[in-house]
Write an enzyme that holds these catalytic residues in place. Sequence first.
Site, PDB file in Angstrom:
ATOM      1  N   TYR A 121      36.955 -40.928  -4.649  1.00 19.87           N
ATOM      2  CA  TYR A 121      37.139 -42.086  -3.758  1.00 19.87           C
ATOM      3  C   TYR A 121      38.402 -41.895  -2.926  1.00 19.87           C
ATOM      4  O   TYR A 121      38.394 -42.094  -1.704  1.00 19.87           O
ATOM      5  CB  TYR A 121      37.222 -43.358  -4.601  1.00 19.87           C
ATOM      6  N   LYS A 140      38.751 -41.627   1.210  1.00 24.34           N
ATOM      7  CA  LYS A 140      39.568 -42.569   1.968  1.00 24.34           C
ATOM      8  C   LYS A 140      40.729 -41.859   2.663  1.00 24.34           C
ATOM      9  O   LYS A 140      41.110 -42.221   3.775  1.00 24.34           O
ATOM     10  CB  LYS A 140      40.070 -43.698   1.069  1.00 24.34           C
ATOM     11  N   THR A 192      36.836 -59.777  -4.002  1.00 25.71           N
ATOM     12  CA  THR A 192      35.504 -59.794  -3.407  1.00 25.71           C
ATOM     13  C   THR A 192      34.503 -60.037  -4.534  1.00 25.71           C
ATOM     14  O   THR A 192      34.854 -59.933  -5.714  1.00 25.71           O
ATOM     15  CB  THR A 192      35.184 -58.455  -2.732  1.00 25.71           C
TER      16      THR A 192
END
Length: 132
Positions: A33, A37, A68
């Site tokens: 990840y 990014k 979220t």
Amino acid sequence: MKHLMALAPESGASMVCVSSRLGMVGMSNQTLYSAAKGGLIALARGAAVEWAPRNIRVNVVAPGLTMTPVIEASFQRRPDPAAHRRLREESIPLRRLAAAEEIADAVLFLACPESSYITGAVLPVDGGYTAC
């Protein structure tokens, strides 16, 4: 990028990419990840330099942990969701998660005329996480 550039106006535009705090710092079990990014940050910086002569600005917002539905669900899967949330908040200097609106406000700022002399920047919106 050449295909994206073909769609861009001849002059004057703003592109804001959304990366992550983990594009700038490492975290255990988040290597792939973070690499993705971080790659987005490098892509945006290169595009900022390449497209500057056409007055096309390219910037990045790097959010920190944001409340979220996905994050809330991940907390709820823990044996003690409230304790896990507190633990995560304690890793952030401001001691809280971001609200989605706070991330949106940063994107809006980088897209609007008030940021007309900013390009190639990464704006961490992470409660101070990357400052540590």
